[in-house]
Scaffold this motif. Structure first.
Motif, PDB file in Angstrom:
ATOM      1  N   ALA A   1      24.955  14.814  52.382  1.00  0.00           N
ATOM      2  CA  ALA A   1      23.846  14.051  51.803  1.00  0.00           C
ATOM      3  C   ALA A   1      23.612  14.545  50.388  1.00  0.00           C
ATOM      4  O   ALA A   1      23.834  15.724  50.080  1.00  0.00           O
ATOM      5  CB  ALA A   1      22.575  14.218  52.636  1.00  0.00           C
ATOM      6  N   ALA A   2      23.158  13.639  49.522  1.00  0.00           N
ATOM      7  CA  ALA A   2      22.934  14.001  48.121  1.00  0.00           C
ATOM      8  C   ALA A   2      21.829  13.137  47.538  1.00  0.00           C
ATOM      9  O   ALA A   2      21.577  12.017  47.991  1.00  0.00           O
ATOM     10  CB  ALA A   2      24.213  13.836  47.308  1.00  0.00           C
ATOM     11  N   LEU A   3      21.176  13.692  46.518  1.00  0.00           N
ATOM     12  CA  LEU A   3      20.206  12.960  45.703  1.00  0.00           C
ATOM     13  C   LEU A   3      20.634  13.048  44.248  1.00  0.00           C
ATOM     14  O   LEU A   3      20.969  14.126  43.752  1.00  0.00           O
ATOM     15  CB  LEU A   3      18.803  13.548  45.856  1.00  0.00           C
ATOM     16  CG  LEU A   3      18.020  13.208  47.122  1.00  0.00           C
ATOM     17  CD1 LEU A   3      16.703  13.980  47.142  1.00  0.00           C
ATOM     18  CD2 LEU A   3      17.737  11.709  47.203  1.00  0.00           C
ATOM     19  N   ASP A   4      20.645  11.911  43.578  1.00  0.00           N
ATOM     20  CA  ASP A   4      20.907  11.853  42.136  1.00  0.00           C
ATOM     21  C   ASP A   4      19.642  11.406  41.424  1.00  0.00           C
ATOM     22  O   ASP A   4      18.983  10.455  41.855  1.00  0.00           O
ATOM     23  CB  ASP A   4      22.014  10.845  41.814  1.00  0.00           C
ATOM     24  CG  ASP A   4      23.356  11.244  42.394  1.00  0.00           C
ATOM     25  OD1 ASP A   4      23.493  12.405  42.834  1.00  0.00           O
ATOM     26  OD2 ASP A   4      24.262  10.380  42.405  1.00  0.00           O
ATOM     27  N   TRP A   5      19.310  12.080  40.336  1.00  0.00           N
ATOM     28  CA  TRP A   5      18.206  11.655  39.472  1.00  0.00           C
ATOM     29  C   TRP A   5      18.785  11.324  38.100  1.00  0.00           C
ATOM     30  O   TRP A   5      19.394  12.192  37.455  1.00  0.00           O
ATOM     31  CB  TRP A   5      17.153  12.751  39.321  1.00  0.00           C
ATOM     32  CG  TRP A   5      16.416  13.066  40.573  1.00  0.00           C
ATOM     33  CD1 TRP A   5      15.261  12.489  41.028  1.00  0.00           C
ATOM     34  CD2 TRP A   5      16.761  14.076  41.541  1.00  0.00           C
ATOM     35  NE1 TRP A   5      14.879  13.063  42.211  1.00  0.00           N
ATOM     36  CE2 TRP A   5      15.778  14.037  42.556  1.00  0.00           C
ATOM     37  CE3 TRP A   5      17.812  14.993  41.651  1.00  0.00           C
ATOM     38  CZ2 TRP A   5      15.813  14.885  43.650  1.00  0.00           C
ATOM     39  CZ3 TRP A   5      17.858  15.822  42.742  1.00  0.00           C
ATOM     40  CH2 TRP A   5      16.862  15.770  43.720  1.00  0.00           C
ATOM     41  N   GLN A   6      18.572  10.097  37.646  1.00  0.00           N
ATOM     42  CA  GLN A   6      18.979   9.699  36.305  1.00  0.00           C
ATOM     43  C   GLN A   6      17.724   9.536  35.452  1.00  0.00           C
ATOM     44  O   GLN A   6      16.823   8.774  35.802  1.00  0.00           O
ATOM     45  CB  GLN A   6      19.781   8.400  36.343  1.00  0.00           C
ATOM     46  CG  GLN A   6      21.138   8.582  36.998  1.00  0.00           C
ATOM     47  CD  GLN A   6      22.035   7.392  36.811  1.00  0.00           C
ATOM     48  OE1 GLN A   6      21.583   6.305  36.477  1.00  0.00           O
ATOM     49  NE2 GLN A   6      23.329   7.577  37.014  1.00  0.00           N
ATOM     50  N   LEU A   7      17.693  10.259  34.348  1.00  0.00           N
ATOM     51  CA  LEU A   7      16.472  10.375  33.542  1.00  0.00           C
ATOM     52  C   LEU A   7      16.417   9.273  32.483  1.00  0.00           C
ATOM     53  O   LEU A   7      16.468   9.526  31.275  1.00  0.00           O
ATOM     54  CB  LEU A   7      16.403  11.769  32.923  1.00  0.00           C
ATOM     55  CG  LEU A   7      16.527  12.918  33.930  1.00  0.00           C
ATOM     56  CD1 LEU A   7      16.361  14.262  33.246  1.00  0.00           C
ATOM     57  CD2 LEU A   7      15.524  12.779  35.076  1.00  0.00           C
ATOM     58  N   TRP A   8      16.274   8.037  32.955  1.00  0.00           N
ATOM     59  CA  TRP A   8      16.228   6.880  32.070  1.00  0.00           C
ATOM     60  C   TRP A   8      14.938   6.800  31.264  1.00  0.00           C
ATOM     61  O   TRP A   8      14.869   6.051  30.278  1.00  0.00           O
ATOM     62  CB  TRP A   8      16.359   5.597  32.882  1.00  0.00           C
ATOM     63  CG  TRP A   8      17.720   5.343  33.429  1.00  0.00           C
ATOM     64  CD1 TRP A   8      18.162   5.623  34.693  1.00  0.00           C
ATOM     65  CD2 TRP A   8      18.832   4.748  32.753  1.00  0.00           C
ATOM     66  NE1 TRP A   8      19.475   5.249  34.835  1.00  0.00           N
ATOM     67  CE2 TRP A   8      19.904   4.701  33.663  1.00  0.00           C
ATOM     68  CE3 TRP A   8      19.012   4.251  31.464  1.00  0.00           C
ATOM     69  CZ2 TRP A   8      21.152   4.173  33.320  1.00  0.00           C
ATOM     70  CZ3 TRP A   8      20.246   3.720  31.129  1.00  0.00           C
ATOM     71  CH2 TRP A   8      21.299   3.689  32.049  1.00  0.00           C
TER      72      TRP A   8
END
Length: 380
Positions: A248-255
């Motif tokens: 399992a993974a979480l990605d955060w993209q700082l748009w």
């Protein structure tokens, strides 16, 4: 051995215009790979994983992407569809033969989007299209100490932009640099992975032409800083049994650092005033879940699910630059020997209806997409 590849993608996924992955095996697990990173695509997913790869390895991937992006005008102008298929590639190579360090190299596209609608009332009876493509050349280096490894890399990005909206046709290109750090702990049954990629600002130069009859045609050359967001990924992987891993993974993209895309025309103030796009972006998160099971006789099965939040504000959406909250599922099968692995995958993405109150293009957006994937890995 030439390490050259190009990637053409057509906006299969949501979260601004990021792609959902760059390698068949990992993407068939919906890219829940930051805590696994056990093939050369670790150069992208988590450079620390490069330290765990033996010998010289090469991984080549190709994709056939078939999206359908729908726009239904709420002004009674009917609907329009963008359904341009695309073909993509990525390439990775790693070696552990240089001193005490391991090295990796990749060519891939972390951001891409192509839309092109048929001319009709829904898009004001004019051409309406966009293309955003970033291709990265990325060297990396990694080192391990027992169960822990760390890695670092740089991405040298080549960016091409093209759009045709309401009579303003623009195209440009430029370059930028980003950096990546990764860490990976591998236990007997439990792995933890972390990766952070810096933002990239591409210095873009291009030209534009405005044709709106009966006004005279306007032309000019522009400069722009086109910014891509930072991304942070964290994940865990658990070996349920000797032949089965769940991750399992979480990605955060700082748009949220991107509010306005502005082109500065050197010699045409009229175009400078028009060439401003507000996006008012928010940070976007992707949840990823994947499973891998090795079957008898050297066969491998993979599956995954992901959910991605949209990044761009609803009031700023136009058909050429849509965005979605999207669900994606994938299945894959692979055959492997000591020196080779062949992976085949299928991915399906779908969004719920997303309503925009943009004053020029109010309407409802939707996404359905299919992706066929093939990957070949060789240990030299």
């Amino acid at each position: 051995m030439p390490l050259i590849a190009a990637y053409w993608c057509v906006g299969l996924h949501a979260g601004g215009f990021s792609t959902n992955g760059v390698a068949t095996h990992a993407q068939s697990m919906q890219s829940a790979f930051v805590a696994i990173a056990d093939d050369p695509s670790a150069v992208f997913y988590n450079p620390a994983g490069v330290a765990g790869l033996d010998g010289d390895q090469v991984l080549l991937n190709t994709f056939v992407i078939m999206p359908s992006i729908g726009f239904d005008s709420t002004r009674g102008r009917g609907d329009a569809t963008s359904s341009r298929n695309g073909l993509g590639y990525s390439l990775f190579a790693t070696t552990d033969r240089l001193n005490a360090l391991s090295f990796g190299f990749g060519v891939f596209s972390p951001f891409a989007r192509l839309t092109r609608y048929d001319v009709g009332p829904a898009v004001n009876n004019v051409d309406h299209s966009s293309r955003v493509l970033r291709v990265d050349v990325a060297p990396s280096v990694a080192k391990s100490w027992g169960n822990v490894s760390v890695g670092a890399g740089a991405s040298f990005g080549s960016v091409t932009l093209q759009s045709d909206v309401l009579g303003l046709r623009e195209k440009g290109s430029g370059n930028g640099v980003a950096f990546q750090l990764g860490a990976l702990f591998k236990g007997d049954r439990f792995n933890v992975g972390f990766s952070a990629r810096s933002p990239m600002t591409a210095r873009v130069k291009g030209s534009g032409t405005l044709r709106r009859s009966p006004a005279p045609t306007q032309r000019g050359k522009f400069k722009a800083d086109f910014r891509f967001p930072a991304m942070i990924s964290a994940g865990v992987a658990y070996r349920v049994r000797q032949d089965t891993v769940v991750s399992a993974a979480l990605d955060w993209q700082l748009w949220s650092s991107i509010n306005t895309v502005r082109r500065r025309y050197i010699d045409n103030p009229i175009l400078t005033e028009l060439a401003v796009n507000r996006v008012d972006a928010d940070n976007s998160m992707t949840f990823r879940l994947g499973v891998r099971r090795e079957l008898a006789a050297r066969w491998m099965f993979t599956a995954g699910y992901s959910y991605t939040q949209s990044a761009f504000a609803q009031a700023r959406l136009v058909p050429a630059f849509p965005d979605f909250d999207a669900h994606a599922v994938s299945l894959g099968v692979g055959y492997f020997t000591k020196r080779f692995r062949v992976s085949i995958g299928y991915e399906f993405a779908i969004s719920g209806a997303k309503v925009s109150n943009n004053p020029v293009f109010p309407g409802e957006y939707s996404l359905r997409a299919n992706n066929l994937m093939l990957g070949l890995k060789a240990r030299l």
